[in-house]
Design a protein around this motif. Sequence first.
Motif, PDB file in Angstrom:
ATOM      1  N   TRP A  39     -20.163  28.606 -43.177  1.00  0.00           N
ATOM      2  CA  TRP A  39     -21.491  28.974 -42.650  1.00  0.00           C
ATOM      3  C   TRP A  39     -22.287  27.718 -42.297  1.00  0.00           C
ATOM      4  O   TRP A  39     -22.855  27.613 -41.206  1.00  0.00           O
ATOM      5  N   ARG A  40     -22.340  26.752 -43.229  1.00  0.00           N
ATOM      6  CA  ARG A  40     -23.121  25.534 -42.979  1.00  0.00           C
ATOM      7  C   ARG A  40     -22.631  24.821 -41.717  1.00  0.00           C
ATOM      8  O   ARG A  40     -23.432  24.280 -40.953  1.00  0.00           O
ATOM      9  N   ALA A  41     -21.322  24.815 -41.499  1.00  0.00           N
ATOM     10  CA  ALA A  41     -20.760  24.113 -40.348  1.00  0.00           C
ATOM     11  C   ALA A  41     -21.001  24.849 -39.028  1.00  0.00           C
ATOM     12  O   ALA A  41     -21.234  24.201 -38.008  1.00  0.00           O
ATOM     13  N   VAL A  42     -20.946  26.177 -39.035  1.00  0.00           N
ATOM     14  CA  VAL A  42     -21.038  26.909 -37.765  1.00  0.00           C
ATOM     15  C   VAL A  42     -22.393  27.570 -37.519  1.00  0.00           C
ATOM     16  O   VAL A  42     -22.715  27.862 -36.372  1.00  0.00           O
ATOM     17  N   CYS A  43     -23.175  27.786 -38.578  1.00  0.00           N
ATOM     18  CA  CYS A  43     -24.465  28.472 -38.405  1.00  0.00           C
ATOM     19  C   CYS A  43     -25.663  27.612 -38.775  1.00  0.00           C
ATOM     20  O   CYS A  43     -26.765  27.871 -38.313  1.00  0.00           O
ATOM     21  N   GLY A  44     -25.478  26.641 -39.646  1.00  0.00           N
ATOM     22  CA  GLY A  44     -26.601  25.834 -40.103  1.00  0.00           C
ATOM     23  C   GLY A  44     -26.848  26.052 -41.580  1.00  0.00           C
ATOM     24  O   GLY A  44     -25.944  26.423 -42.333  1.00  0.00           O
ATOM     25  N   ALA A  45     -28.081  25.834 -41.994  1.00  0.00           N
ATOM     26  CA  ALA A  45     -28.448  25.938 -43.403  1.00  0.00           C
ATOM     27  C   ALA A  45     -28.158  27.337 -43.946  1.00  0.00           C
ATOM     28  O   ALA A  45     -28.292  28.331 -43.230  1.00  0.00           O
ATOM     29  N   GLU A  46     -27.771  27.382 -45.211  1.00  0.00           N
ATOM     30  CA  GLU A  46     -27.509  28.672 -45.851  1.00  0.00           C
ATOM     31  C   GLU A  46     -28.810  29.472 -45.923  1.00  0.00           C
ATOM     32  O   GLU A  46     -29.864  28.926 -46.230  1.00  0.00           O
ATOM     33  N   PRO A  47     -28.745  30.781 -45.666  1.00  0.00           N
ATOM     34  CA  PRO A  47     -29.967  31.585 -45.623  1.00  0.00           C
ATOM     35  C   PRO A  47     -30.555  31.895 -46.990  1.00  0.00           C
ATOM     36  O   PRO A  47     -31.729  32.244 -47.094  1.00  0.00           O
ATOM     37  N   GLU A  48     -29.750  31.802 -48.033  1.00  0.00           N
ATOM     38  CA  GLU A  48     -30.265  32.001 -49.397  1.00  0.00           C
ATOM     39  C   GLU A  48     -29.349  31.272 -50.365  1.00  0.00           C
ATOM     40  O   GLU A  48     -28.178  31.046 -50.074  1.00  0.00           O
ATOM     41  N   ALA A  49     -29.893  30.907 -51.504  1.00  0.00           N
ATOM     42  CA  ALA A  49     -29.102  30.226 -52.527  1.00  0.00           C
ATOM     43  C   ALA A  49     -28.228  31.252 -53.251  1.00  0.00           C
ATOM     44  O   ALA A  49     -28.677  32.363 -53.542  1.00  0.00           O
ATOM     45  N   ALA A  50     -27.004  30.858 -53.502  1.00  0.00           N
ATOM     46  CA  ALA A  50     -26.119  31.737 -54.283  1.00  0.00           C
ATOM     47  C   ALA A  50     -26.538  31.634 -55.747  1.00  0.00           C
ATOM     48  O   ALA A  50     -26.642  30.529 -56.286  1.00  0.00           O
ATOM     49  N   ALA A 137     -14.414  45.648 -46.257  1.00  0.00           N
ATOM     50  CA  ALA A 137     -15.364  45.511 -45.147  1.00  0.00           C
ATOM     51  C   ALA A 137     -14.972  44.308 -44.301  1.00  0.00           C
ATOM     52  O   ALA A 137     -14.284  43.396 -44.769  1.00  0.00           O
ATOM     53  N   ARG A 138     -15.421  44.333 -43.064  1.00  0.00           N
ATOM     54  CA  ARG A 138     -15.153  43.262 -42.086  1.00  0.00           C
ATOM     55  C   ARG A 138     -16.490  42.896 -41.450  1.00  0.00           C
ATOM     56  O   ARG A 138     -17.288  43.763 -41.098  1.00  0.00           O
ATOM     57  N   PHE A 139     -16.715  41.608 -41.302  1.00  0.00           N
ATOM     58  CA  PHE A 139     -17.974  41.116 -40.740  1.00  0.00           C
ATOM     59  C   PHE A 139     -17.686  39.976 -39.764  1.00  0.00           C
ATOM     60  O   PHE A 139     -16.664  39.313 -39.858  1.00  0.00           O
ATOM     61  N   ALA A 140     -18.634  39.738 -38.868  1.00  0.00           N
ATOM     62  CA  ALA A 140     -18.606  38.571 -37.992  1.00  0.00           C
ATOM     63  C   ALA A 140     -19.758  37.669 -38.377  1.00  0.00           C
ATOM     64  O   ALA A 140     -20.777  38.132 -38.917  1.00  0.00           O
ATOM     65  N   PHE A 141     -19.605  36.390 -38.088  1.00  0.00           N
ATOM     66  CA  PHE A 141     -20.716  35.464 -38.273  1.00  0.00           C
ATOM     67  C   PHE A 141     -21.780  35.776 -37.226  1.00  0.00           C
ATOM     68  O   PHE A 141     -21.463  36.165 -36.105  1.00  0.00           O
ATOM     69  N   PRO A 142     -23.055  35.584 -37.562  1.00  0.00           N
ATOM     70  CA  PRO A 142     -24.108  35.771 -36.560  1.00  0.00           C
ATOM     71  C   PRO A 142     -24.101  34.601 -35.587  1.00  0.00           C
ATOM     72  O   PRO A 142     -23.398  33.614 -35.781  1.00  0.00           O
ATOM     73  N   GLU A 143     -24.902  34.703 -34.550  1.00  0.00           N
ATOM     74  CA  GLU A 143     -25.043  33.581 -33.614  1.00  0.00           C
ATOM     75  C   GLU A 143     -25.638  32.396 -34.354  1.00  0.00           C
ATOM     76  O   GLU A 143     -26.360  32.556 -35.335  1.00  0.00           O
ATOM     77  N   ARG A 144     -25.353  31.214 -33.854  1.00  0.00           N
ATOM     78  CA  ARG A 144     -25.856  29.966 -34.467  1.00  0.00           C
ATOM     79  C   ARG A 144     -27.370  30.025 -34.630  1.00  0.00           C
ATOM     80  O   ARG A 144     -28.083  30.445 -33.734  1.00  0.00           O
ATOM     81  N   THR A 145     -27.832  29.570 -35.806  1.00  0.00           N
ATOM     82  CA  THR A 145     -29.261  29.612 -36.084  1.00  0.00           C
ATOM     83  C   THR A 145     -29.921  28.233 -35.946  1.00  0.00           C
ATOM     84  O   THR A 145     -31.133  28.136 -36.047  1.00  0.00           O
ATOM     85  N   VAL A 146     -29.122  27.181 -35.763  1.00  0.00           N
ATOM     86  CA  VAL A 146     -29.700  25.836 -35.601  1.00  0.00           C
ATOM     87  C   VAL A 146     -29.237  25.227 -34.307  1.00  0.00           C
ATOM     88  O   VAL A 146     -28.295  25.655 -33.709  1.00  0.00           O
TER      89      VAL A 146
END
Length: 146
Positions: A39-50, A137-146
């Motif tokens: 996620w960090r590499a393809v979308c940017g900052a993580e949206p919430e802390a684990a 379940a199956r999911f896709a990554f969202p569009e880049r946020t950064v």
Amino acid sequence: MRGADVVAEARRWIGTPYVHQASVRGAGTDCLGLLRGVWRAVCGAEPEAAPPYTPDWSEPAGDEVLMAACRRWLVAKPLQDAAAGDVLLFRMRPEAVAKHLGIQAEVGPEAGFIHAFSGHGVIESPLSEPWARRIAARFAFPERTV
């Protein structure tokens, strides 16, 4: 291109040792940490802390914590709509909570996925019938946020 980018990044993590709650390529990760790193590499900052979690997390209460987090931040897809780069959420036993994650690397007859597995680290495995029947379940990554 998004799916190819996700797979390329996940493959960079292959060989990273399994370390519970970690998310550092080359040093240690678990299955959630792998997803967080990609996620960090393809979308940017993580949206919430684990939050801190135990290996049996959410099992005693039967809460679908990981499923809920995936639904918050990823794009749900039909199970049969397989594409490289998809996030796969697995239910390891019938009636158990879904708590293992992987990233689909290949589709079709040579289907495979990348995941961090206890005792093995980050590996690419065939998406064989024993694994495929556990996909919850199956999911896709969202569009880049950064």
